[in-house]
Scaffold this motif. Structure first.
Motif, PDB file in Angstrom:
ATOM      1  N   ILE A  15       0.853  -1.192   0.000  1.00 25.58           N
ATOM      2  CA  ILE A  15       0.000   0.000   0.000  1.00 25.58           C
ATOM      3  C   ILE A  15       0.891   1.244   0.000  1.00 25.58           C
ATOM      4  CG2 ILE A  15      -1.756   1.289   1.256  1.00 25.58           C
ATOM      5  CD1 ILE A  15      -2.736  -1.348   2.426  1.00 25.58           C
ATOM      6  N   CYS A  16       0.708   2.093  -1.004  1.00 28.48           N
ATOM      7  CA  CYS A  16       1.532   3.296  -1.152  1.00 28.48           C
ATOM      8  C   CYS A  16       0.633   4.499  -1.419  1.00 28.48           C
ATOM      9  CB  CYS A  16       2.523   3.147  -2.312  1.00 28.48           C
ATOM     10  SG  CYS A  16       3.549   1.678  -2.259  1.00 28.48           S
ATOM     11  N   TYR A  17       1.075   5.650  -0.957  1.00 26.34           N
ATOM     12  CA  TYR A  17       0.417   6.921  -1.270  1.00 26.34           C
ATOM     13  C   TYR A  17       1.301   7.645  -2.285  1.00 26.34           C
ATOM     14  CZ  TYR A  17      -2.381   6.168   2.954  1.00 26.34           C
ATOM     15  OH  TYR A  17      -3.229   5.658   3.909  1.00 26.34           O
ATOM     16  N   VAL A  18       0.724   8.020  -3.418  1.00 27.47           N
ATOM     17  CA  VAL A  18       1.514   8.604  -4.500  1.00 27.47           C
ATOM     18  C   VAL A  18       0.835   9.869  -5.021  1.00 27.47           C
ATOM     19  CG1 VAL A  18       2.620   8.196  -6.721  1.00 27.47           C
ATOM     20  CG2 VAL A  18       2.249   6.272  -5.171  1.00 27.47           C
ATOM     21  N   HIS A  19       1.601  10.957  -5.085  1.00 22.91           N
ATOM     22  CA  HIS A  19       1.145  12.199  -5.706  1.00 22.91           C
ATOM     23  C   HIS A  19       1.571  12.163  -7.168  1.00 22.91           C
ATOM     24  CE1 HIS A  19       1.825  16.812  -6.230  1.00 22.91           C
ATOM     25  NE2 HIS A  19       0.638  16.456  -6.692  1.00 22.91           N
ATOM     26  N   CYS A  20       0.598  12.149  -8.072  1.00 18.27           N
ATOM     27  CA  CYS A  20       0.867  12.037  -9.511  1.00 18.27           C
ATOM     28  C   CYS A  20       0.562  13.362 -10.203  1.00 18.27           C
ATOM     29  CB  CYS A  20       0.016  10.934 -10.139  1.00 18.27           C
ATOM     30  SG  CYS A  20       0.262   9.303  -9.398  1.00 18.27           S
ATOM     31  N   ILE A  21       1.465  13.787 -11.070  1.00 18.50           N
ATOM     32  CA  ILE A  21       1.272  15.012 -11.858  1.00 18.50           C
ATOM     33  C   ILE A  21       1.436  14.670 -13.327  1.00 18.50           C
ATOM     34  CG2 ILE A  21       1.977  17.403 -12.235  1.00 18.50           C
ATOM     35  CD1 ILE A  21       3.458  15.735  -9.252  1.00 18.50           C
ATOM     36  N   MET A  69      -6.433  21.051 -13.850  1.00 18.04           N
ATOM     37  CA  MET A  69      -6.132  22.400 -14.287  1.00 18.04           C
ATOM     38  C   MET A  69      -6.194  22.477 -15.817  1.00 18.04           C
ATOM     39  SD  MET A  69      -5.707  23.662 -11.320  1.00 18.04           S
ATOM     40  CE  MET A  69      -4.963  25.275 -11.577  1.00 18.04           C
ATOM     41  N   SER A  70      -5.933  23.649 -16.360  1.00 17.16           N
ATOM     42  CA  SER A  70      -6.030  23.835 -17.810  1.00 17.16           C
ATOM     43  C   SER A  70      -4.919  23.135 -18.576  1.00 17.16           C
ATOM     44  CB  SER A  70      -6.017  25.336 -18.147  1.00 17.16           C
ATOM     45  OG  SER A  70      -7.140  25.984 -17.598  1.00 17.16           O
ATOM     46  N   ASN A  71      -3.764  22.938 -17.951  1.00 14.20           N
ATOM     47  CA  ASN A  71      -2.659  22.313 -18.677  1.00 14.20           C
ATOM     48  C   ASN A  71      -1.980  21.193 -17.898  1.00 14.20           C
ATOM     49  OD1 ASN A  71      -1.352  23.783 -16.722  1.00 14.20           O
ATOM     50  ND2 ASN A  71      -0.095  24.980 -18.124  1.00 14.20           N
ATOM     51  N   HIS A  72      -2.575  20.764 -16.776  1.00 14.60           N
ATOM     52  CA  HIS A  72      -2.031  19.619 -16.046  1.00 14.60           C
ATOM     53  C   HIS A  72      -3.049  19.132 -15.026  1.00 14.60           C
ATOM     54  CE1 HIS A  72      -1.119  22.952 -13.291  1.00 14.60           C
ATOM     55  NE2 HIS A  72      -1.032  22.057 -12.323  1.00 14.60           N
ATOM     56  N   ILE A  73      -2.806  17.956 -14.497  1.00 12.26           N
ATOM     57  CA  ILE A  73      -3.682  17.409 -13.468  1.00 12.26           C
ATOM     58  C   ILE A  73      -2.839  16.905 -12.292  1.00 12.26           C
ATOM     59  CG2 ILE A  73      -5.534  16.755 -15.043  1.00 12.26           C
ATOM     60  CD1 ILE A  73      -4.528  13.906 -14.989  1.00 12.26           C
ATOM     61  N   HIS A  74      -3.425  16.984 -11.106  1.00 18.21           N
ATOM     62  CA  HIS A  74      -2.822  16.436  -9.897  1.00 18.21           C
ATOM     63  C   HIS A  74      -3.753  15.365  -9.341  1.00 18.21           C
ATOM     64  CE1 HIS A  74       0.340  19.514  -9.082  1.00 18.21           C
ATOM     65  NE2 HIS A  74      -0.482  20.317  -9.747  1.00 18.21           N
ATOM     66  N   GLN A  75      -3.163  14.301  -8.828  1.00 20.15           N
ATOM     67  CA  GLN A  75      -3.933  13.274  -8.139  1.00 20.15           C
ATOM     68  C   GLN A  75      -3.111  12.727  -6.974  1.00 20.15           C
ATOM     69  OE1 GLN A  75      -6.068  10.390 -11.033  1.00 20.15           O
ATOM     70  NE2 GLN A  75      -4.330  11.194 -12.162  1.00 20.15           N
ATOM     71  N   ILE A  76      -3.771  12.398  -5.893  1.00 20.29           N
ATOM     72  CA  ILE A  76      -3.143  11.618  -4.830  1.00 20.29           C
ATOM     73  C   ILE A  76      -3.860  10.268  -4.808  1.00 20.29           C
ATOM     74  CG2 ILE A  76      -2.614  11.444  -2.378  1.00 20.29           C
ATOM     75  CD1 ILE A  76      -2.614  14.438  -2.188  1.00 20.29           C
ATOM     76  N   LYS A 168       4.686  12.349 -13.531  1.00 24.13           N
ATOM     77  CA  LYS A 168       5.662  12.510 -12.462  1.00 24.13           C
ATOM     78  C   LYS A 168       5.053  11.972 -11.177  1.00 24.13           C
ATOM     79  CE  LYS A 168       7.912  16.164  -9.734  1.00 24.13           C
ATOM     80  NZ  LYS A 168       8.028  17.633  -9.541  1.00 24.13           N
ATOM     81  N   ALA A 169       5.858  11.282 -10.369  1.00 19.47           N
ATOM     82  CA  ALA A 169       5.338  10.668  -9.148  1.00 19.47           C
ATOM     83  C   ALA A 169       6.152  11.083  -7.939  1.00 19.47           C
ATOM     84  CB  ALA A 169       5.350   9.146  -9.279  1.00 19.47           C
ATOM     85  N   GLN A 170       5.452  11.325  -6.834  1.00 18.09           N
ATOM     86  CA  GLN A 170       6.080  11.600  -5.547  1.00 18.09           C
ATOM     87  C   GLN A 170       5.483  10.660  -4.511  1.00 18.09           C
ATOM     88  OE1 GLN A 170       5.051  15.850  -5.217  1.00 18.09           O
ATOM     89  NE2 GLN A 170       7.215  16.333  -5.353  1.00 18.09           N
ATOM     90  N   ARG A 171       6.325   9.903  -3.836  1.00 19.59           N
ATOM     91  CA  ARG A 171       5.861   8.986  -2.790  1.00 19.59           C
ATOM     92  C   ARG A 171       5.608   9.791  -1.510  1.00 19.59           C
ATOM     93  NH1 ARG A 171       6.920   3.420  -1.408  1.00 19.59           N
ATOM     94  NH2 ARG A 171       5.741   3.018   0.511  1.00 19.59           N
ATOM     95  N   ILE A 172       4.422   9.663  -0.943  1.00 20.12           N
ATOM     96  CA  ILE A 172       4.073  10.330   0.308  1.00 20.12           C
ATOM     97  C   ILE A 172       4.208   9.308   1.425  1.00 20.12           C
ATOM     98  CG2 ILE A 172       2.307  11.618   1.561  1.00 20.12           C
ATOM     99  CD1 ILE A 172       1.064  12.342  -1.138  1.00 20.12           C
TER     100      ILE A 172
END
Length: 386
Positions: A15-21, A69-76, A168-172
């Motif tokens: 189980i991982c938490y990931v911030h994706c852009i 957003m208009s030119n990108h998306i964020h998801q956790i 792009k991914a960031q591990r939380i």
């Protein structure tokens, strides 16, 4: 220091938490008002939201927060191998076939049949790989990005890239990083001066949760998880003109199950249940998300109050005290209350180039576990934590 490989950041087995852009190519406004041509592509934001909602109903992945957003998306995102392990082979097969039918739509033009499901269930090696992919963040992002790119290119009568590249991914890695990142994601439209406060931030998880509190419902985009009887599917394909099949499929795509749900029903609940054991999967049985597990120790009321307070602190250098009750919540997570505003509004300065997000001691521990000396941002972010 090079960015770590995805396999080093997160794994489908844990189980991982990931911030994706995910950014549009050349950061063009392909989901907003194009500043060059003046064409408004804002309707594509709803494409992306509904696709996320649909995928949340089949993947073993919880959508915690998002901002389009208009030119990108964020998801956790939070992958849930423990939930996927409890699905039967038949459930795994129909979920996979809804997203990846295995045949081109023009040759198919029908729902997955009972025979398709049985064929996949009999192939144990293939089924094991499919089960693994259903809790893989990379496969979730692939299933989200590719159809949107195809639809946009078809609409614009062009070919080529829609997205800049892989996400792009960031591990939380701890609760402090998760709360700060969630606030950063939900306040993206405020930071971009698109909205004055969270209540006006459409296409964000905070907006969906706030509207759901008022009782707003939407047509569900969740996939129908019932296969079609093989004989019925064959008869329909033989007797129904292809154009009629296309129209029928297009109409059903708007609301596959014919249900209306609360606007945030497909998102993971915000608050964790204190009486639930940490190892319990909390599998969702309503067919719109993978689990019923929350992800923050705050109530929705406290989260919304802190979000609204943070949104008002847009002017750099203006001192304002965090309300005492909320300050206590931040302090309990190890966050320096006086630096909270700076942490959220200047997120890019602290963690913009980091592959890992959390308190310095958590980042150091995770770096050692993965064979690294340190993570970028580990030192600069230290000032924001107690």
């Amino acid at each position: 220091m090079p960015r770590p490989q995805r396999s080093e950041q997160f794994s489908p087995e844990e189980i991982c938490y990931v911030h994706c852009i995910q950014r549009c190519v050349r950061r063009a406004w392909l989901a907003g008002v194009d500043p060059v041509s003046g064409v408004d592509y804002s309707f594509r934001k709803e494409w992306i939201r509904r696709r996320m909602e649909a995928l949340a109903s089949v993947f073993a992945i919880d959508v915690l927060s998002y901002a389009i957003m208009s030119n990108h998306i964020h998801q956790i995102l939070r992958n849930r191998p423990d939930v996927c392990a409890q699905w039967s082979d038949e459930e795994v097969a129909i979920r996979w076939l809804r997203v990846f039918p295995g045949r081109r739509m023009e040759e198919h033009l029908a729902e997955p049949t009972e025979n398709d499901v049985k064929t996949l269930v009999r192939d144990k090696k293939r089924l094991a790989e499919v089960r693994r992919r259903l809790c893989d963040v990379s496969w979730f992002m692939r299933a989200l990005s590719e159809p949107i790119a195809r639809m946009a290119n078809f609409q614009d009568q062009c070919t080529g890239r829609f997205w800049e590249g892989r996400f792009k991914a960031q591990r939380i890695i701890d609760d402090a990083g998760l709360l700060a990142c969630s606030m950063y994601v939900d306040l993206n439209p405020v930071r971009a001066a698109i909205a004055g406060g969270p209540e006006g931030c459409r296409f964000t998880s905070a907006y969906d949760r706030a509207e759901a509190q008022k009782g707003e419902q939407v047509d569900s985009a969740a996939f129908d998880l019932k296969p079609i009887p093989t004989e019925e599917a064959g008869r329909k394909i033989r007797e129904t003109p292809v154009d009629d099949l296309r129209k029928e499929r297009k109409a059903k795509r708007k609301n596959p199950t014919g249900r209306r749900i609360l606007r945030d029903a497909w998102l993971s609940p915000l608050t964790m249940k204190p009486d639930i054991l940490s190892g319990e999967a909390e599998v969702h049985s309503g067919g719109v998300r993978s689990s019923d597990r929350g992800f923050l120790s705050l109530s929705w009321k406290d989260y919304w109050e802190l979000l609204c307070w943070t949104a008002k602190q847009s002017v750099q250098g203006v001192k304002a005290e965090v309300p005492p009750r909320l300050a206590k919540c931040l302090a309990a997570l190890g966050i320096d209350v006086s630096m909270w505003r700076d942490l959220v509004w200047n997120w890019q300065r602290y963690f913009g180039k980091s592959a890992c997000v959390g308190r310095p001691e958590s980042m150091k521990q995770h770096a050692e576990q993965t064979g690294r000396h340190h993570y970028r941002g580990q030192g600069s972010g230290a000032a924001c934590f107690a």
